[in-house]
Enzyme design. Structure first.
Site, PDB file in Angstrom:
ATOM      1  N   HIS A 129       0.865  -1.185   0.000  1.00 26.93           N
ATOM      2  CA  HIS A 129       0.000   0.000   0.000  1.00 26.93           C
ATOM      3  C   HIS A 129       0.895   1.227   0.000  1.00 26.93           C
ATOM      4  CE1 HIS A 129      -3.211   2.742   0.769  1.00 26.93           C
ATOM      5  NE2 HIS A 129      -2.616   3.185   1.863  1.00 26.93           N
ATOM      6  N   ASP A 162      -7.434   1.767   2.486  1.00 22.78           N
ATOM      7  CA  ASP A 162      -6.990   2.665   3.561  1.00 22.78           C
ATOM      8  C   ASP A 162      -7.895   3.863   3.826  1.00 22.78           C
ATOM      9  OD1 ASP A 162      -5.263   3.463   5.598  1.00 22.78           O
ATOM     10  OD2 ASP A 162      -4.022   4.651   4.252  1.00 22.78           O
TER      11      ASP A 162
END
Lengths: 838, 838
Positions: free
Chosen positions: B40, B164
C-alpha cells in the site's frame, strides 16, 4: 589453480599474477576509487547466530543473513561489473546447504569469476583480545576447509579482514601471515594512533608479527581502512541508512545527481593512486538492490565527468584487487612490530573492560576448547566407530561449530547481550553432548568395555552425584597434552575415609576428607606403539575418621618459596606482599563524570577513581589442611570475595582459587574486582602479557612503542589482555601468573601486577549492546565466578621452563570420567595420547 | 481481449469467463486461503510522493517505491505461482519510464500472465470524504489510461481497492460500478458496524450506490477485508515487520515450522469455502524476497498436511481471482444503500476532523480542479498550438498529475505532514504554471492577439499588482461551465473612481470604491457554431470620489428573504437565528480525558465538551456598502474571526465570506471553529449532505441506517463530510449551504446546521502523521483561512433548482485574466465554451 574460470585483466590482456586475473581494470593515470561492497555479519551479538541467520527477532535488530546472501547473489547476476565480498563462513555454510543445485551452480560461477569473493573466510571474525590461538586456528580451519571443499582454489580468501574487533593482536597477524594471506585490513585502532597515521600517511604498513619467527615468515601487509568499515558520510545506500538516494529523473522533484557527484569528489581521498572505500556495514545488503542501484549511478555519473577532464575513476572492486594494485605500485611501507592494544576511540573510552567481561563464559569457552581437543583425539584413536558406537551417534563437528562461533568478537569477548551469551554456552554444551557420545564410544573401543562413563560437569561447584553417592567408584583421566602431566583432582564425597588405589591396586597419594578427596594424578603420554599406563583409580569408602593436621598461610608460602631457594629474609619481604591477595575493586563510572559521560560497560573499563578500593584489609582466614598431597588456606575478604591458596606436593606453583560474586550493587555502583599481587620486584613500569596464549609482548605503563601517548585514563589506559599469562620481572626475580581464561591485566606500580577477575555494571556503555553488564546468577541475584591463577616465582631466565608447561596444562586439561563400582577386569583404558601435532 | 497470453485454468481445462483464465487453481472440497501479496503505497503522507518513490528521507519513514517494484518484478520471475497486485499508477508510471526495454518486456509478460495484476489503477487511491467526483474521475482516468496505453486489456483493473481511506462514500462506489469494476474491497469501517457484520457474516455485500440510477447500473459487490489490509497477526514477513520467519532447517536452532503451521490453521477463518488474506501493508515488499520466501514455505508446509487429512488449501491469489471464486459460488449478498461515514475505530475515535483539516489546501485543490478544466478546454479550443505557441511550451499533463496525487487520501484530506502539504500545493502551482502557458497560447490563438495576459493568483487576499497599479486595464473572464453564469468579481485598485465598460463600450453595472471594484460579470455559453459574446471589460480610472449609501444586516437579510416571499413575521424569526453567524469553536481534547486518551488531530475530531463556545456574543459590525451591485456587512467576532455578509443584486443566495485565523492557542487548547446556522426549520434530527459533490444522502442525528448505533461522541459522532453542500428542511423551508471546498458538517439541534471551518490543534492524534495539525501562516504564527458559504432559503421542492447551479458555479469558477491598457482593436476573445460532456 582449482577450476577457476580466469577472466583476463582487460587492460593488460593477460595476468602475470594468478590472483590478479579476475580483478577489474583500473586507470593508471587517474585516482582509482575501489568501491568494496561488503556486509559485516556478527556471528551473534544482540541476537543469536541463528536469529541473525534467519532474521528472527528483528525487534531487537533488523538483520537476516539468509536474505543478504539471497539478495546479493541476485544482484551480482544483473551486471558482471558488480562485486561482493563475503566474510563469515558460519553464515555462508548455513545458507549454502539450503540452496538448490541451480543456485549453487550460479554461486560457484560467480566465485570462479571473482564477482563473489571470500575474504577472511574463518567460521567467524574472531575476537583478538580474549581468544586462544589454538581455538583461532581451529575456527579458521573450519571456515577455510568448508570454502576449499566447496569452491576449491577460487574460494580461497587472500586477504584477512578484521574490520570490527576492538584492538588487534600480534599473534593474529602472525597466524594470518603463516596461513598465507596476502594482507590484512582492519578498522579500529586507537584514536591517537589513527590521527598520527593519517597525518604521516602510515595507515598502511608491514606488520612483522613474531619475534621468534624469521622474517618474512610472519610479515603481513596491513592496512587501516579509511572509514572504519563504513561508507563515506552521505553515501550509505543500505535499507538501514537514511542517506539520500541518487535521484536522476529530471522529471521528478529533487534531482540531485550534480550535488551527489560533487560531494563524492570532495570526499577527501588519500593522496595516492588508489583508495579503498568500504561500501557496507553491519548486516547490510539484505536488500542489495538499494546499494547496487545507487552505486551503479554513482559510478556512471562520476566517471562521466572524465570526459570533462576529471581524474577520478570509480570502480567496483575487492580488497584483494585493491591490494594487488598496491603491490604493483611497489611501494615501501613503515614497519610495525608491537600490537594494537589497548583500543580507545576517545580520551576516556578505553575498550579494556571486555578483556574480563563475562568471566564464566570465558572459562567455559576455554574448557570447551580443551574438551574439543580431547574429542578430536579420541575420534582419531577410536576410529570410525567412535562416531557410531554402543552409546549412539556422536560427532565432533557440532562442538567445532560451537567453538567456531564462540571465537567471534562478540562471543568470548563478553560483549553480547545476556540471552546471546546463554546461546553460546548452550551451543558449547550441545557440542559437548555430541562429543560425550563420541568419547564414550571411543573409550569403550579403547578399553574393550561398554560400562558407561559418567562425566561430572559441575566439579567446579563441588557437585558430582556419582562420587557423592557411591561407596565405590573408579575414575579415568584422559590427558590431551603431548606429555606427562601431574594434575590435582578434587572430588566431592559423602564419607570421611576412602582408600584410593590405581589400576594396579597400588595406593595413590591422596588426602581424603569428609567432603572431598584431593589427589594428584599423574597422566602419562600415550604412545601409539605401546600400551599406555592406566591411571585408573579405584576409590573405596571406609567408615572411619582421622584428625587432620593444619597449615597456616605462612607455612604454605614457606613451602612455595622454598622451591626457589629464597632466603628467609627475602621471603619475609615477599610475604608482606602476598598479604596482598586481598582483592581490590574499582568502582565503575556511572556516566556523571565531568570530563566525559562515558560509563564502564561490557566493552569499556572506566573506574571512577584511579585508586582501587581494598575490599577488606583483614581477611578472615580459615585454615584447612596440610597433608602430603596439598596444603590449603581459605581466606574470606567479604561474603562475596574469597580465595583458597593451595600448594600441591611436588608442584612448584602456588594456586589461587578465587571466588567472586554476587557482586553487590545496592550502593548504586558497578564494580570491577581485581586481584593485585604486590612484590618488591623492581619492575620499573614494565610488564609482560601474552598474545593469544602464544608469544609474549612487553608492556610499559603510560607508553606506546609507536607513538607518543597522551595518557588520559591512568588505569584503563594501561590494561592489556592476557590469555594465558602475565609477568613482571627484574634482574633476579620474575613473578608469573598463569590464568585459566582470558582476563585484563596491568601493572600500575613498581612490583605490582593486577588482574581483573569479575565485573558487574549498572549502565550500558553506548557501544550498541544496549544492556548493562550485570550477569544473573543461578542461585543468587548476580553471577558468582570462580577461577584459578597459578603463580610462579622464578629467576627470569628459567621462568619460561615453568610457566610454559603450566599454561599448556591449563589450556588442555585432563578429562575426568567416572564409573560406579569396580571397573570390569578386562578394562583397558588408554587414557593418554601421543604428541600434539596441531 | 488485447494481447493477453491466456493461461488456462488448470483444473477446468478452459475458462468460461475471460477474467478467470489466469487465476490459480483452487480446491472446491477445501477451504481455499487466497494469499494476496500487496503493497500500500501512499502517494504522499509523511514524505512527498517523490520522496516515497525514491526512498529519500528514510529517516522520516523507511519507504522507497522504486525498490518495491524492482524487487517484486525480480521475485515474480522466480516462480510462476507467485502473484502480486499493484495499485497506485502515480508510482508505477514513475517506475515504468525508467525501465529499459528488457524489463518492460518482462513486466508486460507478467501482466499478460496475470502474475502481476493492476488493481484499482487510479493515479492514487483517492480520499472519499473530501474529494469532488469530477477530480476523482479525472485521476482514475489518468491512471487507467496509462495502464491501457501501456498494457492494453490485460492491464485493466477489475477490482476497486480502497483499503486505507477513512470511511467510504457512496458516490465512489457508484463511480466504480459505472466504470465497470467487478467489485470493491476496503479495509476501514466503523468498529461497531464491523463487529456486527463479523457476527452476522455480512462482511461482503451488494452496494446499491445510487438513488437515481436504475439498478444494476450502480450496483457493486463490496467486501470488507478481514484484517484491514494487513496480514494476520504473526504472519508479517516484510522487512518492516518483526514476526518470526519460518525456520525450517532442523540443524539450526529454533526450528518453528510446526508451530507456525498450527498458528496459521488456528487463525480463525471465515466459515466459507474461500478466504482472502492481505499479505502486505504500507510500503511493504521493498525486499519482496522476505515475503515470498516465507510464504513459499507457508504454502508448502500447510498444504503438506493435506496428505494427513487437512482441509486447508493455501495459494497465491489476487482480489480478482478471489472474487471470481465468490461469483462462481453464486451466493446472495445483503444490500447496502447508504454509505460508510463517519468512520470510528473506537468509542472516542471518530475520524471526522479531516473533513475540515487544512482548509486552505482543500480550497486550493478545488480551485485547481476548476483551473484544470479550463486548461483542458482551452487546450482543445486552441488546438495543438496551445501547447507550443507564442508564450512557450505549455501542457495540461503536469496539472493532471498534480491533481491526480492531490486526490490521495492523505492529500486533500489534510492528513499529511506539513512539508508534504506544501509539496502538494507546490505541485498544483507548478501544474498551473504549465497550464498558464497553454492558456495564454490558447487565448492568443482564439483572440488573434499576442498581448500578454496576467493572472492574479492572490485575489483572495486582495492582491493583484496590475489592477492595483494600472490606471487602465481590461479583464477577460473565461467560463468553464456549460451554461451562462453570473459571477461577482472584486478587484483591488488604488484609485477611487473608475469607469467599467464591456467590450462594446457599454457601462457595466459595478460598484467602484477606493480600494475595490465590485462588479458582476455575466459569462455566456460558448457556442462552437457562432461567435461568442465577449464580456471583456475595460476598467478606466477616474480621479474623483463619491459618498456611498450604507446597509445594515437587517437590510441585507430583508433583501435576501424577500426573494422567497417570506412574511415579515417569519423573517424576524429566521433573523433571530441568523444572529448566529457568530462563529463558535470547539476546544480540542488534549489527551487527558478520563474515558479515553484520544486527542483531536489531523484525522480525529474530539471536542473536550459537547457544547461549543461562542467566540463572541456581540459581533462588532462594520457597515460597508449598499449599491446597485452588492450590499455587504462585515462582522468582527474577535481579532481572528470575521465574516462579510453579502447580497449581490439579482442573486438569490446570501454569501458569507468567513475569515478565521490565526487561531490562538496560547491558552494551551487546540480549537476547531464552526459556523452554526440556527433556524426555526423543524428538521427533527435529519439533515442532508452531498456525496463527493454529486448525489445527496439523508443523515440523522445519533443514528445509522444499517445498525443500532451506540453513540459515544455526541458531536464528533454526528459529523459528516460535505463536498459541495448540506441542508436542513421541513415541509415548508429548506436552508441549503453551498460551500467552496470540502468541510465537515452536522446538525446537532432542531433547525441547526453547523459547518466546521478551520482547525488548529496542539497534539498528534496517534494515527501516524506524528504532527499536531497546527499550520503556520505566511504573515502570522498560524494559518489564516478564508472562504465562502452560499446560503439559500427556499421551499424544499425547488431547492435543487437553486443550489445545483450554485454548487456547479463554485466548482467550476470563471478564470480571470488581465491586460494592461486598452485591449487591441482586433482582440476577439472566446471566453466561454460549449456544454460540458464530462
Amino acid at each position: 589453480m582449482g577450476e577457476c574460470l580466469l577472466l583476463l585483466h582487460p587492460s593488460t590482456g593477460n595476468g602475470l599474477v594468478e590472483s590478479l586475473q579476475s580483478c577489474p581494470a583500473t586507470n593508471p593515470s587517474m585516482l582509482n576509487v575501489h568501491l568494496v561492497p561488503h556486509t559485516h555479519d556478527d556471528v551473534g551479538w544482540l541476537k543469536t547466530v541463528d536469529q541473525y541467520y534467519y532474521g528472527d527477532r528483528n525487534n531487537i535488530q533488523h538483520a537476516g543473513v539468509q536474505y543478504i546472501l539471497d539478495s546479493v547473489i541476485d544482484q551480482l547476476q544483473k551486471d558482471p561489473a558488480r562485486r561482493f565480498i563475503y566474510v563469515e563462513t558460519a553464515f555462508f555454510y548455513r545458507w549454502w546447504k539450503q540452496q538448490n543445485q541451480s543456485t549453487q551452480r550460479i554461486v560457484t560461477q560467480l566465485v570462479n569469476e571473482g564477482r563473489l569473493e571470500f575474504i577472511n573466510g574463518g567460521w567467524c571474525m574472531s575476537d583478538e583480545a580474549t581468544t586462544h590461538y589454538s581455538a583461532v586456528i581451529d575456527q579458521m580451519t573450519l571456515g577455510l576447509r568448508f570454502l576449499n571443499d566447496t569452491f576449491g582454489e577460487c574460494g580461497r580468501p587472500r586477504v584477512a579482514w578484521h574490520i570490527d574487533p576492538f584492538g588487534h593482536a600480534r599473534e593474529h597477524a602472525s597466524i594470518f601471515a603463516q596461513m598465507g594471506y596476502d594482507g590484512f585490513f582492519f578498522g579500529r585502532l586507537d584514536y591517537q594512533d589513527k590521527a598520527r597515521r593519517m597525518k604521516t600517511k602510515e595507515m598502511e604498513m608491514l606488520w612483522r608479527a613474531s619475534e621468534s619467527l624469521t622474517p618474512p615468515l610472519a610479515d603481513l601487509f596491513t592496512g587501516v581502512l579509511p572509514n572504519g568499515y563504513n561508507p563515506p558520510e552521505g553515501f550509505c545506500w543500505d535499507q538501514s541508512c537514511d542517506d539520500a538516494p541518487i535521484r536522476d529523473d529530471p522529471d521528478l522533484e529533487d534531482y540531485n545527481v550534480d550535488e551527489i557527484v560533487q560531494k563524492f569528489l570532495n570526499a577527501g581521498f588519500y593522496k595516492a593512486n588508489h583508495i579503498i572505500m568500504t561500501m557496507g556495514s553491519d548486516f547490510q545488503y539484505e536488500n542489495a538492490n538499494l546499494w547496487y542501484k545507487n552505486m551503479d549511478k554513482l559510478i556512471k555519473y562520476v566517471n562521466a565527468l572524465q570526459a570533462k577532464g576529471s581524474k577520478v575513476n570509480v570502480l567496483y572492486s575487492t580488497p584483494s584487487c585493491y591490494l594487488q594494485e598496491l603491490n604493483l605500485a611497489n611501494l615501501t611501507w613503515p614497519l610495525k612490530t608491537d600490537d594494537f592494544f589497548p583500543y580507545a576511540d576517545d580520551a576516556h573510552d578505553f575498550w579494556t573492560g571486555y578483556f574480563t567481561s563475562r568471566p564464566a563464559l570465558k572459562l567455559y569457552e576455554r574448557l570447551s576448547n580443551s574438551r574439543l581437543q580431547t574429542c578430536n583425539q579420541l575420534e582419531v584413536l577410536g576410529g570410525p566407530k567412535s562416531k557410531s558406537g554402543p552409546f549412539g551417534e556422536g560427532d565432533s563437528d557440532t562442538m567445532k561449530r560451537a567453538m567456531g562461533v564462540a571465537q567471534h568478537h562478540d562471543a568470548v569477548s563478553g560483549t553480547e547481550k545476556q540471552h546471546v551469551a546463554y546461546d553460546y554456552a548452550r551451543r558449547l554444551a550441545t557440542g559437548w553432548a555430541h562429543c560425550e557420545v563420541l568419547v564414550r564410544n571411543s573409550l569403550a573401543i579403547l578399553s574393550g568395555s561398554e560400562a558407561p562413563h559418567v562425566f561430572c560437569e559441575n566439579l567446579n561447584i563441588s557437585v558430582c552425584p556419582l562420587t557423592e553417592s557411591s561407596h565405590k567408584f573408579s575414575m579415568n583421566v584422559y590427558n590431551p597434552l603431548g606429555r606427562t602431566v601431574s594434575w590435582p583432582v578434587r572430588l566431592p564425597v559423602n564419607g570421611s575415609v576412602y582408600s584410593v588405589t590405581d589400576a594396579n591396586g597400588r595406593a595413590v597419594d591422596s588426602q581424603v576428607g569428609n567432603v572431598f578427596i584431593s589427589l594428584k594424578c599423574t597422566c602419562y603420554i600415550y604412545d601409539m606403539k605401546s600400551s599406555c599406563l592406566l591411571p585408573l583409580l579405584s576409590v573405596r569408602w571406609f567408615h572411619s575418621s582421622s584428625a587432620k593436621p593444619t597449615a597456616t598461610l605462612f607455612d604454605i608460602l614457606h613451602y612455595f618459596l622454598n622451591y626457589f631457594g629464597v632466603s628467609v629474609n627475602t621471603m619475609v619481604g615477599i610475604m608482606c606482599v602476598f598479604v596482598l591477595f586481598d582483592n581490590h575493586r574499582y568502582n565503575a563510572s556511572a556516566g556523571n563524570n565531568k570530563e566525559s559521560p562515558q560509563t564502564s560497560g561490557a566493552y569499556i573499563f572506566r573506574p571512577n577513581s584511579s585508586d582501587p578500593f581494598v575490599i577488606n584489609k583483614t581477611a578472615e582466614t580459615q585454615i584447612v589442611t596440610v597433608s602430603s598431597t596439598v596444603q590449603e588456606v581459605t581466606q574470606w575478604f567479604s561474603p562475596w570475595v574469597s580465595q583458597v591458596v593451595r600448594l600441591y606436593e611436588g608442584h612448584r606453583e602456588l594456586e589461587l582459587e578465587w571466588t567472586v560474586g554476587p557482586v553487590p550493587v545496592a550502593d548504586g555502583l558497578g564494580k570491577e574486582v581485581i586481584t593485585r599481587l604486590d612484590t618488591d620486584i623492581k619492575s620499573s613500569d614494565y610488564f609482560y602479557t601474552d598474545s593469544n596464549g602464544r608469544e609474549v609482548l612487553e608492556r610499559r605503563k603510560d607508553y606506546r612503542p609507536t607513538w607518543e601517548l597522551k595518557q588520559t585514563e591512568p588505569v584503563a589506559g594501561n590494561y592489556y589482555p592476557i590469555n594465558s599469562r602475565a609477568y613482571i620481572k627484574d634482574d633476579k626475580h620474575q613473578l608469573t601468573v598463569v590464568t585459566d581464561r582470558s582476563q585484563g591485566a596491568s601493572s600500575l606500580y613498581n612490583g605490582s601486577l593486577e588482574i581483573m577477575l569479575h565485573r558487574r555494571l549498572l549502565y550500558d556503555d553506548y557501544r550498541g549492546v544496549g544492556e548493562p553488564l550485570s550477569e544473573p546468577g543461578d542461585f543468587s541475584d548476580g553471577l558468582v565466578a570462580r577461577g584459578r591463577l597459578l603463580l610462579t616465582f622464578t629467576p627470569p631466565d628459567t621462568a619460561a621452563d615453568v610457566h610454559r608447561p603450566l599454561a599448556q596444562g591449563m589450556v588442555l586439561q585432563p578429562l575426568l570420567s567416572f564409573q560406579d563400582g569396580t571397573p570390569s577386569a578386562n578394562t583397558k583404558l588408554e587414557v593418554c595420547r601421543g604428541s600434539m601435532d596441531g
